[in-house]
Design a protein around this motif. Structure first.
Motif, PDB file in Angstrom:
ATOM      1  N   GLU A 291       1.617   4.429   2.076  1.00  0.00           N
ATOM      2  CA  GLU A 291       2.101   4.712   0.727  1.00  0.00           C
ATOM      3  C   GLU A 291       2.305   3.425  -0.065  1.00  0.00           C
ATOM      4  N   VAL A 292       2.789   2.380   0.603  1.00  0.00           N
ATOM      5  CA  VAL A 292       3.021   1.098  -0.062  1.00  0.00           C
ATOM      6  C   VAL A 292       1.705   0.492  -0.537  1.00  0.00           C
ATOM      7  N   VAL A 293       0.671   0.527   0.310  1.00  0.00           N
ATOM      8  CA  VAL A 293      -0.621  -0.050  -0.061  1.00  0.00           C
ATOM      9  C   VAL A 293      -1.244   0.732  -1.212  1.00  0.00           C
ATOM     10  N   VAL A 294      -1.117   2.061  -1.162  1.00  0.00           N
ATOM     11  CA  VAL A 294      -1.633   2.876  -2.272  1.00  0.00           C
ATOM     12  C   VAL A 294      -0.904   2.511  -3.564  1.00  0.00           C
ATOM     13  N   ALA A 295       0.419   2.335  -3.499  1.00  0.00           N
ATOM     14  CA  ALA A 295       1.182   1.954  -4.687  1.00  0.00           C
ATOM     15  C   ALA A 295       0.745   0.590  -5.198  1.00  0.00           C
ATOM     16  N   PHE A 296       0.424  -0.326  -4.286  1.00  0.00           N
ATOM     17  CA  PHE A 296      -0.034  -1.653  -4.707  1.00  0.00           C
ATOM     18  C   PHE A 296      -1.381  -1.567  -5.422  1.00  0.00           C
ATOM     19  N   VAL A 297      -2.307  -0.779  -4.877  1.00  0.00           N
ATOM     20  CA  VAL A 297      -3.629  -0.643  -5.487  1.00  0.00           C
ATOM     21  C   VAL A 297      -3.534  -0.038  -6.881  1.00  0.00           C
ATOM     22  N   THR A 298      -2.602   0.893  -7.057  1.00  0.00           N
ATOM     23  CA  THR A 298      -2.464   1.551  -8.356  1.00  0.00           C
ATOM     24  C   THR A 298      -1.525   0.805  -9.306  1.00  0.00           C
ATOM     25  N   GLY A 299      -1.030  -0.357  -8.877  1.00  0.00           N
ATOM     26  CA  GLY A 299      -0.173  -1.157  -9.735  1.00  0.00           C
ATOM     27  C   GLY A 299       1.242  -0.659  -9.866  1.00  0.00           C
ATOM     28  N   GLU A 300       1.708   0.150  -8.919  1.00  0.00           N
ATOM     29  CA  GLU A 300       3.054   0.712  -8.993  1.00  0.00           C
ATOM     30  C   GLU A 300       3.998   0.084  -7.975  1.00  0.00           C
ATOM     31  N   SER A 301       3.656  -1.093  -7.496  1.00  0.00           N
ATOM     32  CA  SER A 301       4.466  -1.757  -6.488  1.00  0.00           C
ATOM     33  C   SER A 301       4.878  -3.134  -6.984  1.00  0.00           C
ATOM     34  N   ALA A 302       6.080  -3.563  -6.585  1.00  0.00           N
ATOM     35  CA  ALA A 302       6.569  -4.885  -6.939  1.00  0.00           C
ATOM     36  C   ALA A 302       6.129  -5.944  -5.941  1.00  0.00           C
ATOM     37  N   LEU A 303       5.389  -5.555  -4.920  1.00  0.00           N
ATOM     38  CA  LEU A 303       4.971  -6.474  -3.868  1.00  0.00           C
ATOM     39  C   LEU A 303       3.736  -7.257  -4.275  1.00  0.00           C
ATOM     40  N   THR A 304       3.595  -8.428  -3.667  1.00  0.00           N
ATOM     41  CA  THR A 304       2.359  -9.189  -3.812  1.00  0.00           C
ATOM     42  C   THR A 304       1.315  -8.625  -2.850  1.00  0.00           C
TER      43      THR A 304
END
Length: 383
Positions: A291-304
């Motif tokens: 879920e975290v990686v999907v959020a990162f790909v879609t620009g919805e994550s605060a992670l680098t």
């Protein structure tokens, strides 16, 4: 079902000993608690709250796993399946739901009152079961009484968490974990309970499948939401396929060797049973990481990019090492399996250096596929 029967110990070598319908139903209630914990972990990681995420997840998951494990080993030795046993199991199941309801507040506000109350319900029901075994089984009366006493003393200790200052909460919790883990070690001294190796192996395998099913559900919901918002982007499709292969590989690695043959005594079985906290928790963390990686790909994550990659790589690597220690190494297949697991774990940890999420998933998938192939070749001659 018999209305009431004496709770005598079942034979360790009882033929055709398998999980009952009640045990399978019991496991389903833990799906709710696991789902809440994994979901909270994913949200906290995506928001960049690493410390809060790890502490909240590892503590709440310990309570979930410990309650499940204690019931599993008790049922392996004392499953009478009369109305009292079923009612007390129902009480424990209700405690699971209360505990699950308290997971979000434990994560977000460090408020463990509801969570503790659900745990209290489950543990006192477990203590009652042990006292009933003590009354019915003179041969194991001492063991059963020690279990009941140890559970009650541990529950009294957990009240400490409500009075200690917040900076001391984590050390106090760690001490409580040590207390809980010592209860079976103390109770089982002398004449141990008659748990069934094949039954225990099956129960742990079923819970592993439940954890992996939670991964599939969480990943499917996450990817579906991303596809509806972003469309069928190639990166999301690769992530979906890669996540499926990762979960399948984790299943393959766990279930390739035969487990019951290594559960020969308490000396072997207790570390094996305790070590599954790492296996189960890492499986749940993989689901959150998807879920975290999907959020990162879609620009919805605060992670680098590297942080999102580590969220995926670390639990997979931990899982590989834990399965190697508990499942593969005891079989003594040879040096190839040890080298394969260690190399694969290193490759997985290096995967976050990949320039994007797609190569990250590709490296992890490749490492897991290599491990499953080598395990298959190593285990085959022993069959």
């Amino acid at each position: 079902m018999t209305l009431l029967r004496s709770m005598r110990a079942r034979a360790r070598d009882e033929p055709h000993r398998v999980a009952t319908a009640l045990e399978l139903f019991f496991d389903l209630f833990f799906v709710v608690a696991v789902s809440f914990a994994v979901s909270q972990l994913a949200h906290a990681l995506s928001a960049g709250h690493l410390g809060e995420a790890l502490v909240g997840y590892l503590t709440t998951f310990f309570a979930i796993w410990w309650a499940w494990m204690n019931f599993t080993w008790f049922a392996s030795a004392y499953d009478t399946d009369d109305w009292v046993y079923r009612v007390m199991t129902l009480v424990q199941m209700s405690g699971v739901l209360v505990l699950a309801a308290g997971v979000p507040r434990a994560f977000e506000h460090h408020d463990y009152r509801v969570f503790w109350f659900g745990y209290l319900i489950m543990r006192f029901a477990m203590a009652f079961q042990w006292l009933r075994a003590a009354a019915s089984d003179p041969a194991h009366r001492g063991v059963a009484r020690r279990y009941a006493l140890g559970i009650c003393l541990a529950m009294v200790y957990w009240l400490v968490l409500f009075v200690v200052p917040e900076p001391l909460a984590v050390p106090a919790f760690a001490l409580g974990v040590v207390v809980e883990l010592c209860v079976p070690l103390w109770a089982e001294r002398g004449r141990p309970t008659t748990w069934h190796p094949h039954h225990i192996a099956e129960r742990y395998g079923l819970f592993t499948i439940i954890m992996m099913g939670e991964n599939v559900l969480g990943a499917t919901v996450s990817v579906r939401g991303a596809l509806s918002d972003e469309g069928a982007k190639p990166s999301l499709i690769v992530l979906a396929v890669g996540a499926l292969v990762i979960v399948f590989s984790l299943w393959w690695i766990y279930f390739e060797p035969e487990t019951p043959e290594i559960l020969t005594s308490n000396r072997a079985a207790i570390p094996w049973g305790y070590g599954h906290y790492v296996i189960f928790a890492s499986i749940g963390a993989v689901g959150a990481a998807i879920e975290v990686v999907v959020a990162f790909v879609t620009g919805e994550s605060a992670l680098t990019r590297s942080q999102a990659g580590l969220a995926m790589a670390v639990p997979v690597a931990v899982y590989l090492v834990a399965v190697w220690v508990l499942h593969i190494r005891p079989h003594g297949y040879g040096r190839a399996d040890s080298a394969a697991f260690l190399i694969a774990a290193v490759l997985v940890l290096l995967a976050p250096l990949a320039p994007s999420a797609v190569p990250l998933i590709a490296v992890i998938v490749a490492a897991l596929v290599v491990v499953t192939t080598l395990i298959r070749r190593a285990a085959w001659p022993a069959r």
